[in-house]
Design a protein around this motif. Structure first.
Motif, PDB file in Angstrom:
ATOM      1  N   LEU A  65     109.264  27.292 -17.964  1.00 29.94           N
ATOM      2  CA  LEU A  65     108.032  26.711 -18.473  1.00 29.94           C
ATOM      3  C   LEU A  65     108.356  25.769 -19.620  1.00 29.94           C
ATOM      4  CD1 LEU A  65     104.970  26.525 -18.692  1.00 29.94           C
ATOM      5  CD2 LEU A  65     105.003  28.586 -20.112  1.00 29.94           C
ATOM      6  N   SER A  66     108.007  24.503 -19.450  1.00 28.91           N
ATOM      7  CA  SER A  66     108.320  23.508 -20.481  1.00 28.91           C
ATOM      8  C   SER A  66     107.077  23.043 -21.227  1.00 28.91           C
ATOM      9  CB  SER A  66     109.018  22.298 -19.854  1.00 28.91           C
ATOM     10  OG  SER A  66     108.179  21.682 -18.896  1.00 28.91           O
ATOM     11  N   TRP A  67     105.895  23.577 -20.860  1.00 26.59           N
ATOM     12  CA  TRP A  67     104.649  23.144 -21.470  1.00 26.59           C
ATOM     13  C   TRP A  67     104.514  21.623 -21.318  1.00 26.59           C
ATOM     14  CZ3 TRP A  67     101.624  27.195 -22.451  1.00 26.59           C
ATOM     15  CH2 TRP A  67     102.223  28.419 -22.704  1.00 26.59           C
ATOM     16  N   PHE A  68     103.986  20.932 -22.343  1.00 28.33           N
ATOM     17  CA  PHE A  68     103.942  19.467 -22.344  1.00 28.33           C
ATOM     18  C   PHE A  68     104.946  19.004 -23.399  1.00 28.33           C
ATOM     19  CE2 PHE A  68      99.278  19.902 -20.988  1.00 28.33           C
ATOM     20  CZ  PHE A  68      99.617  19.833 -19.652  1.00 28.33           C
ATOM     21  N   PRO A  69     106.164  18.662 -23.014  1.00 31.07           N
ATOM     22  CA  PRO A  69     107.261  18.547 -23.977  1.00 31.07           C
ATOM     23  C   PRO A  69     107.331  17.262 -24.801  1.00 31.07           C
ATOM     24  CG  PRO A  69     108.070  18.119 -21.777  1.00 31.07           C
ATOM     25  CD  PRO A  69     106.630  18.515 -21.626  1.00 31.07           C
ATOM     26  N   ALA A  99     108.782  24.457   0.395  1.00 33.00           N
ATOM     27  CA  ALA A  99     109.639  23.739   1.338  1.00 33.00           C
ATOM     28  C   ALA A  99     111.047  23.580   0.787  1.00 33.00           C
ATOM     29  CB  ALA A  99     109.026  22.368   1.651  1.00 33.00           C
ATOM     30  N   VAL A 100     111.156  23.218  -0.488  1.00 28.91           N
ATOM     31  CA  VAL A 100     112.480  23.056  -1.096  1.00 28.91           C
ATOM     32  C   VAL A 100     113.192  24.401  -1.191  1.00 28.91           C
ATOM     33  CG1 VAL A 100     113.722  22.342  -3.159  1.00 28.91           C
ATOM     34  CG2 VAL A 100     111.777  20.999  -2.360  1.00 28.91           C
ATOM     35  N   ALA A 101     112.466  25.448  -1.585  1.00 36.58           N
ATOM     36  CA  ALA A 101     113.070  26.779  -1.706  1.00 36.58           C
ATOM     37  C   ALA A 101     113.542  27.300  -0.358  1.00 36.58           C
ATOM     38  CB  ALA A 101     112.069  27.744  -2.326  1.00 36.58           C
ATOM     39  N   ALA A 102     112.831  26.954   0.700  1.00 38.12           N
ATOM     40  CA  ALA A 102     113.249  27.371   2.041  1.00 38.12           C
ATOM     41  C   ALA A 102     114.541  26.687   2.456  1.00 38.12           C
ATOM     42  CB  ALA A 102     112.142  27.068   3.047  1.00 38.12           C
ATOM     43  N   ALA A 103     114.759  25.476   1.936  1.00 39.97           N
ATOM     44  CA  ALA A 103     115.972  24.729   2.275  1.00 39.97           C
ATOM     45  C   ALA A 103     117.142  25.085   1.376  1.00 39.97           C
ATOM     46  CB  ALA A 103     115.691  23.224   2.186  1.00 39.97           C
ATOM     47  N   ASN A 104     116.861  25.498   0.135  1.00 41.28           N
ATOM     48  CA  ASN A 104     117.928  25.780  -0.822  1.00 41.28           C
ATOM     49  C   ASN A 104     117.535  26.987  -1.687  1.00 41.28           C
ATOM     50  OD1 ASN A 104     119.828  25.779  -2.929  1.00 41.28           O
ATOM     51  ND2 ASN A 104     120.049  23.554  -2.858  1.00 41.28           N
ATOM     52  N   PRO A 105     118.246  28.100  -1.567  1.00 39.85           N
ATOM     53  CA  PRO A 105     117.902  29.284  -2.363  1.00 39.85           C
ATOM     54  C   PRO A 105     118.134  29.090  -3.857  1.00 39.85           C
ATOM     55  CG  PRO A 105     119.977  29.620  -1.205  1.00 39.85           C
ATOM     56  CD  PRO A 105     119.390  28.356  -0.678  1.00 39.85           C
ATOM     57  N   ASN A 106     118.955  28.100  -4.210  1.00 39.75           N
ATOM     58  CA  ASN A 106     119.213  27.810  -5.629  1.00 39.75           C
ATOM     59  C   ASN A 106     118.233  26.757  -6.147  1.00 39.75           C
ATOM     60  OD1 ASN A 106     121.453  29.588  -5.733  1.00 39.75           O
ATOM     61  ND2 ASN A 106     122.755  27.998  -4.839  1.00 39.75           N
ATOM     62  N   THR A 107     116.961  27.086  -6.061  1.00 39.73           N
ATOM     63  CA  THR A 107     115.922  26.166  -6.503  1.00 39.73           C
ATOM     64  C   THR A 107     115.376  26.608  -7.856  1.00 39.73           C
ATOM     65  OG1 THR A 107     115.263  25.521  -4.262  1.00 39.73           O
ATOM     66  CG2 THR A 107     113.621  25.262  -5.999  1.00 39.73           C
ATOM     67  N   VAL A 108     115.372  25.674  -8.803  1.00 42.37           N
ATOM     68  CA  VAL A 108     114.829  25.902 -10.138  1.00 42.37           C
ATOM     69  C   VAL A 108     113.551  25.083 -10.276  1.00 42.37           C
ATOM     70  CG1 VAL A 108     115.228  25.672 -12.614  1.00 42.37           C
ATOM     71  CG2 VAL A 108     117.119  26.307 -11.099  1.00 42.37           C
ATOM     72  N   VAL A 109     112.482  25.736 -10.704  1.00 42.23           N
ATOM     73  CA  VAL A 109     111.200  25.049 -10.836  1.00 42.23           C
ATOM     74  C   VAL A 109     110.844  24.907 -12.311  1.00 42.23           C
ATOM     75  CG1 VAL A 109     108.755  25.043 -10.227  1.00 42.23           C
ATOM     76  CG2 VAL A 109     110.432  25.991  -8.636  1.00 42.23           C
ATOM     77  N   ILE A 110     110.568  23.678 -12.719  1.00 42.45           N
ATOM     78  CA  ILE A 110     110.120  23.383 -14.075  1.00 42.45           C
ATOM     79  C   ILE A 110     108.604  23.216 -14.035  1.00 42.45           C
ATOM     80  CG2 ILE A 110     110.489  21.941 -16.105  1.00 42.45           C
ATOM     81  CD1 ILE A 110     113.042  23.219 -14.851  1.00 42.45           C
ATOM     82  N   VAL A 111     107.890  23.977 -14.864  1.00 45.91           N
ATOM     83  CA  VAL A 111     106.436  23.930 -14.876  1.00 45.91           C
ATOM     84  C   VAL A 111     105.959  23.235 -16.152  1.00 45.91           C
ATOM     85  CG1 VAL A 111     104.304  25.264 -14.756  1.00 45.91           C
ATOM     86  CG2 VAL A 111     106.346  26.075 -13.541  1.00 45.91           C
ATOM     87  N   ASN A 112     105.381  22.058 -15.986  1.00 45.31           N
ATOM     88  CA  ASN A 112     104.802  21.309 -17.106  1.00 45.31           C
ATOM     89  C   ASN A 112     103.293  21.561 -17.111  1.00 45.31           C
ATOM     90  OD1 ASN A 112     107.388  20.190 -17.169  1.00 45.31           O
ATOM     91  ND2 ASN A 112     106.613  18.217 -17.853  1.00 45.31           N
TER      92      ASN A 112
END
Length: 258
Positions: free
Chosen positions: A70-74, A39-52
């Motif tokens: 990918l930030s693992w468990f930081p 949903a966010v990516a559809a609204a904004n092409p400049n979407t960065v996803v952080i995966v914990n």
């Protein structure tokens, strides 16, 4: 999200789906996090996803977003470190120690014993070795990782069991590269993988600079387990030394006979 210059979405696994004490039922992110990212990516092409997460998860929206980190468990300083990476103060220079893909494509998935036994019929073909044997293309291969610059692999020299790889920072800012060396026997044996990681080295260079990565190939990399002798056995023969950015992105090759 639509009004923002950049949208940052943080997704994660939890102790309810990921633990050292039980097997996972699937590789999906819990809840409706995938729907949120889409949903966010559809609204904004400049979407960065952080995966914990502490292990691979499926990322079905990965082609719909601008970047995945990918930030693992930081830990408790994770927020400060993440801010430095997102603002460009520091480069995300890590490489994947695992293969990331969908559960339906994974070549080894059996984890439930039958009659109290779980035979390891896959042998040594686990992890990236299993994906390589199956010829399957994962979402992100073992060793994969990007940064804020580009690298050109220029040459490889092998002296004894020492590989020297020259790489050049062909981007516009300083960066760090992890040069990986894979060992591939010239004569293929169905009982052995087509190739395996023999060593790696991290190097740093400024824009336009060249640097050498020196990777020692340990004796252990040429050995197999001999069940009869109950010990490691050195396998003589010809091998190809393959250097690159991941198991799926091998740039240079040279030969060695031991």
């Amino acid at each position: 999200a639509r009004a923002a210059d950049t949208a940052v979405v943080v997704v994660a696994t939890t102790e309810r789906v990921e633990s050292e004490g039980f097997d996972r039922r699937d590789l999906r992110l819990p809840g409706r996090q995938d729907d949120l990212v889409r949903a966010v990516a559809a609204a904004n092409p400049n979407t960065v996803v952080i995966v914990n997460s502490g292990s691979p998860v499926e990322l079905p929206w990965r082609e719909e977003v601008a970047a995945v980190l990918l930030s693992w468990f930081p830990g408790q300083e994770g927020g400060a470190a993440l801010a430095d990476v997102l603002t460009g103060a520091h480069e995300p220079g890590g490489r994947l120690p695992t293969t990331w893909g969908s559960l339906s494509d994974a070549p080894v998935t059996r984890v439930a014993p039958a009659d109290g036994e779980l035979p390891y019929t896959e042998g040594v073909f686990i992890g990236y070795r299993a994906w390589d044997k199956a010829g399957a293309t994962p979402s992100y291969a073992f060793g994969h990782g990007l940064g804020y610059t580009d690298w050109t692999y220029e040459s490889i020299e092998v002296d004894g069991r020492t590989a020297t790889i020259r790489v050049r920072n062909s981007g516009e800012r300083a960066g760090r590269e992890v040069v990986q060396v894979y060992l591939a026997p010239t004569e293929q044996d169905s009982a052995r993988p087509a190739r395996w990681l023999a060593g790696f080295a991290g190097v740093e260079a400024g824009p336009g600079e060249s640097v050498e990565a020196v990777v020692e190939l340990p004796r252990r990399a040429f050995e197999v387990w001999d069940e009869t002798a109950n010990s490691w056995a050195f396998v003589k023969g010809s091998y190809e030394i393959q250097a690159g950015r991941s198991i799926a992105d091998r740039r240079l090759a040279s030969g060695i006979t031991v």
